[in-house]
Design an enzyme around this catalytic site. Structure first.
Site, short mmCIF file in Angstrom:
data_model
loop_
_atom_site.label_atom_id
_atom_site.label_comp_id
_atom_site.label_asym_id
_atom_site.label_seq_id
_atom_site.Cartn_x
_atom_site.Cartn_y
_atom_site.Cartn_z
N LYS A 174 35.53 26.63 39.92
CA LYS A 174 34.56 26.89 40.98
C LYS A 174 34.70 25.78 42.03
O LYS A 174 34.02 24.75 41.95
CB LYS A 174 33.14 26.93 40.42
CG LYS A 174 32.83 28.25 39.70
CD LYS A 174 31.43 28.26 39.12
CE LYS A 174 30.35 28.48 40.14
NZ LYS A 174 30.23 29.85 40.64
N1 PMP Z 1 32.95 35.35 39.71
C1 PMP Z 1 32.65 34.48 40.69
C2 PMP Z 1 33.58 34.36 41.86
C3 PMP Z 1 31.48 33.70 40.62
O1 PMP Z 1 31.17 32.85 41.61
C4 PMP Z 1 30.62 33.86 39.52
C5 PMP Z 1 29.34 33.06 39.45
N2 PMP Z 1 29.54 31.81 38.88
C6 PMP Z 1 30.98 34.76 38.51
C7 PMP Z 1 32.15 35.49 38.64
C8 PMP Z 1 30.16 34.89 37.27
O2 PMP Z 1 30.31 33.72 36.50
P1 PMP Z 1 29.15 33.17 35.56
O3 PMP Z 1 28.78 34.28 34.66
O4 PMP Z 1 29.79 32.05 34.83
O5 PMP Z 1 28.05 32.75 36.43
#
Ligand code: PMP
Length: 325
Positions: A174
């Site tokens: 991220k």
């Molecule tokens: N894809 C992206 C691009 C995201 O930003 C997120 C949010 N973090 C997710 C998927 C879902 O990830 P998570 O379940 O870890 O929040």
């Protein structure tokens, strides 16, 4: 300040007027959020060289308890993002966990909240690179309700932008700067009248939503793109595997074609912010009868019970923030 397209529906967590009085952790201390400021020459501001996580905390009114969701998994992913971005020497999982818990506790939230830990390149210098720079971190938390609808089913659309590929920007970390890519997708979808974007890979397979992983149901089987389809390796996505096992629903990872979404029995998006959000339509084709389907509904019910600490089988997902009375 100029706001373009001010009439477009809001897709951000609303800023509360007294947000500045919240407590965050910044430059080694707990301070007022309004006093946590960075110089404009900060590398992460100039080039997007930060990494971050989004952690939800859920208020349980019956127990008068705030439950933080999957802190450890988020911190592990944050530290992996740091490794990818050449940031060595970051706080340990335990040290980060303690700060996340403290920030939530010090804000005395009695409502759902969202916590953002972030590590960023703090050197004040011009020059595009990753190495040889200092970094620092902060942890903030704000109140937050639903990010997108989780009950009725949302209209979605594929967009003309493609998911940035792992060959351009590491998909499984991220990175703050990388979020310009989903921002293009989200705005294209919303300005075209959809609630959320469905983003395709460079070769046209389904990747994910703008900030959610995607699942579809065909013939009773839950199917989601694999970790090599340029997705973020979502923590909620991993949770869906646990829920599927708990509910005895077959689940598999494989490539998904765009046109499969048009004939899928059910589609839903999931993520920390989005939670579990059934999809009512894709590119103007109703998914099923346009209402949340039976498998999505069972999964959603289990998820929302689990995150508020109501299911013993999922207690390992949550950390109580306040000492019980
Ligand atoms: N894809 C992206 C691009 C995201 O930003 C997120 C949010 N973090 C997710 C998927 C879902 O990830 P998570 O379940 O870890 O929040």
């Amino acid at each position: 300040m100029v706001t373009e397209h001010a009439t477009a529906p809001a897709a951000t967590a609303a800023a509360t007027p007294d947000q500045n009085n919240l407590t965050c952790f910044f430059q080694g201390r707990y301070v007022r959020l309004g006093d946590a400021r960075i110089p404009i020459m900060t590398h992460a501001f100039l080039y997007g060289t930060g990494v971050f996580e989004g952690i939800r905390a859920y208020w349980n009114p019956d127990e008068k308890q705030l439950y933080a969701l999957r802190i450890k998994e988020h911190i592990v992913r944050l530290r992996n993002s740091c490794k990818i971005m050449l940031m060595a020497e970051v706080p340990s999982v335990d040290e980060f966990t303690e700060i996340v818990e403290q920030v939530l506790r010090r804000n005395e939230f009695h409502e759902d909240a969202y916590c953002r830990p972030s590590v960023y390149k703090s050197t004040e210098a011009i020059g595009v690179k990753l190495h040889g720079l200092t970094h620092d971190f902060y942890v903030l938390a704000v109140p937050m309700g639903d990010y997108i609808d989780t009950e009725k089913g949302i209209p979605t659309g594929t967009v003309s932008w493609r998911r940035s590929s792992d060959t351009a920007i590491p998909s499984r970390s991220k990175i703050t700067g990388s979020y310009v890519n989903p921002a293009f997708s989200k705005s294209e979808a919303m300005l075209n009248g959809f609630d959320e974007a469905i983003v395709l890979t460079q070769d046209g397979h389904v990747s994910e939503g703008s900030a959610e992983n995607l699942f579809m149901v065909r013939d009773g089987v839950l199917i989601t793109p694999s970790v090599s389809d340029d997705i973020l390796e979502g923590i909620t996505r991993a949770g869906m595997f646990e829920i599927a096992e708990y509910l005895d629903i077959p689940i598999k990872e494989r490539q998904i074609d765009r046109s499969e979404l048009y004939i899928a029995d059910e589609v839903f998006l999931c993520g920390t912010g989005a939670q579990v959000s059934p999809v009512a339509s894709v590119d103007h084709r109703a998914v099923g009868d346009g209402r949340p389907g039976p498998i999505s509904s069972r999964i959603s019910k289990t998820y929302f019970d689990a995150v508020r600490g109501r299911l013993p089988a999922f207690r390992h997902w949550v950390t109580p923030i306040y000492a019980s009375e």
